[in-house]
Design an enzyme around this catalytic site. Structure first.
Site, PDB file in Angstrom:
ATOM      1  N   ARG A   1     -10.098   0.818   8.102  1.00 53.61           N
ATOM      2  CA  ARG A   1      -9.632  -0.529   8.415  1.00 53.61           C
ATOM      3  C   ARG A   1     -10.688  -1.340   9.151  1.00 53.61           C
ATOM      4  NH1 ARG A   1      -3.734   0.437   8.548  1.00 53.61           N
ATOM      5  NH2 ARG A   1      -2.709  -1.528   8.928  1.00 53.61           N
TER       6      ARG A   1
ATOM      7  N   LYS B   1       0.844  -1.212   0.000  1.00 54.00           N
ATOM      8  CA  LYS B   1       0.000   0.000   0.000  1.00 54.00           C
ATOM      9  C   LYS B   1       0.879   1.262   0.000  1.00 54.00           C
ATOM     10  CE  LYS B   1      -2.031  -1.134   3.922  1.00 54.00           C
ATOM     11  NZ  LYS B   1      -1.325  -2.404   4.215  1.00 54.00           N
TER      12      LYS B   1
ATOM     13  N   ARG C   1      10.801  -1.092  12.500  1.00 53.10           N
ATOM     14  CA  ARG C   1       9.484  -0.913  13.133  1.00 53.10           C
ATOM     15  C   ARG C   1       9.276  -1.957  14.235  1.00 53.10           C
ATOM     16  NH1 ARG C   1       4.953  -0.115   8.474  1.00 53.10           N
ATOM     17  NH2 ARG C   1       3.724  -1.265  10.002  1.00 53.10           N
TER      18      ARG C   1
ATOM     19  N   ARG D   1      -1.026  -8.764  13.405  1.00 55.68           N
ATOM     20  CA  ARG D   1      -1.518  -7.758  12.440  1.00 55.68           C
ATOM     21  C   ARG D   1      -2.323  -8.440  11.334  1.00 55.68           C
ATOM     22  NH1 ARG D   1       4.059  -5.350  10.937  1.00 55.68           N
ATOM     23  NH2 ARG D   1       2.974  -4.198   9.305  1.00 55.68           N
TER      24      ARG D   1
ATOM     25  N   ARG E   1      12.116  -6.294   4.312  1.00 59.60           N
ATOM     26  CA  ARG E   1      12.140  -4.881   4.721  1.00 59.60           C
ATOM     27  C   ARG E   1      12.994  -4.715   5.985  1.00 59.60           C
ATOM     28  NH1 ARG E   1       6.605  -1.814   5.416  1.00 59.60           N
ATOM     29  NH2 ARG E   1       6.177  -3.290   7.101  1.00 59.60           N
TER      30      ARG E   1
END
Ligand code: AP5
Length: 205
Positions: free
Chosen positions: A88, A13, A139, A150, A127
């Site tokens: 969401r 996204k 993160r 998540r 990542r």
């Protein structure tokens, strides 16, 4: 252009939103980025959101609805925007419908990026590895345990939005398993097909 990008963690996204921003000069509204900035700045919202985000749960609907509502009132919204990570939940989507109606803004489309779960896990692992190699702070929610939380939040609370927007004839699904470049091309193609952007005309050789 007014667009929502929908998809699980690691679907691309943020990556695609940035490419669309560059191409069309519109604004990206990422609730995840806004919340991370609030956490870093230790604002009252950040202090409230910090542990919830670190656990992989969603922050309360009212919190993100108020952030988006304030942001949509800013003058830079007039050329269009991409919502990345909002809505969401169904209550967030309903609140957004009300906000847009009150502001006489028409949503063009909701682009769902569909990616299988093992690819999502690989992307987030990559990542993390890339950020570590660059010496950047990783993160806190990019660990395997929090990522699975998540994903569970996405399945139970966000996936119902696919039906929500499909019923409202706003949903466009893109195969997010292709390369970044191919996904961008496909998004541009479907946006042109619904008249949200000018079609790309290939010049004759
Ligand atoms: P948020 O920041 O929105 O995180 P997320 O949805 O989990 O998404 P990610 O940023 O991990 O993934 P992405 O889809 O943007 O993928 P990306 O482009 O980075 O939310 C974080 C937290 O904030 C939530 O858990 C929640 O607590 C809170 N929150 C936020 N919004 C909320 C809301 N509305 N309500 C309640 N709580 C909220 O790509 C990932 C990686 O893959 C990158 O390395 C990229 O280079 C790579 N990649 C991208 N596309 C491809 C491709 N096609 N092929 C190969 N690699 C690719």
């Amino acid at each position: 252009m007014r667009l929502i990008l929908l998809g699980p963690p690691g679907a691309g996204k943020g990556t695609q939103a940035q490419r669309l921003v560059q191409k069309y000069g519109i604004v990206q509204l990422s609730t995840g980025e806004m919340l991370r900035a609030a956490v870093a700045a230790q604002t009252p919202i950040g202090l409230q959101a910090k542990d919830i985000m670190a656990s992989g749960s969603l922050v309360p609907d009212e919190m993100v609805i108020s952030i988006i509502s304030d942001r949509l009132d800013q003058p830079d919204m007039k050329n269009g925007f991409i919502l990345d990570g909002f809505p969401r939940t169904v209550p967030q989507a309903e609140a957004l419908d009300d906000l847009l109606k009150r502001k006489h803004i028409r949503l063009d489309a909701v682009v769902e990026l569909r990616v299988n779960e093992s690819a999502l896990l690989n992307r987030v692992e990559t990542r993390v590895a890339e950020m570590r190699a660059r010496g950047e702070e990783v993160r806190v929610d990019d660990t395997p345990e929090v990522l699975s939380k998540r994903l569970a939040s996405y399945r139970s609370l966000t996936e119902p939005l696919i039906h929500y927007y499909s019923e409202r004839r706003k949903l466009l699904t893109v195969d997010g398993m292709m390369t970044i470049e191919h996904v961008t091309r496909e998004i541009n193609r479907i946006l042109a097909a619904i008249g949200a952007v000018e079609p790309v005309i290939k010049k004759a050789a």
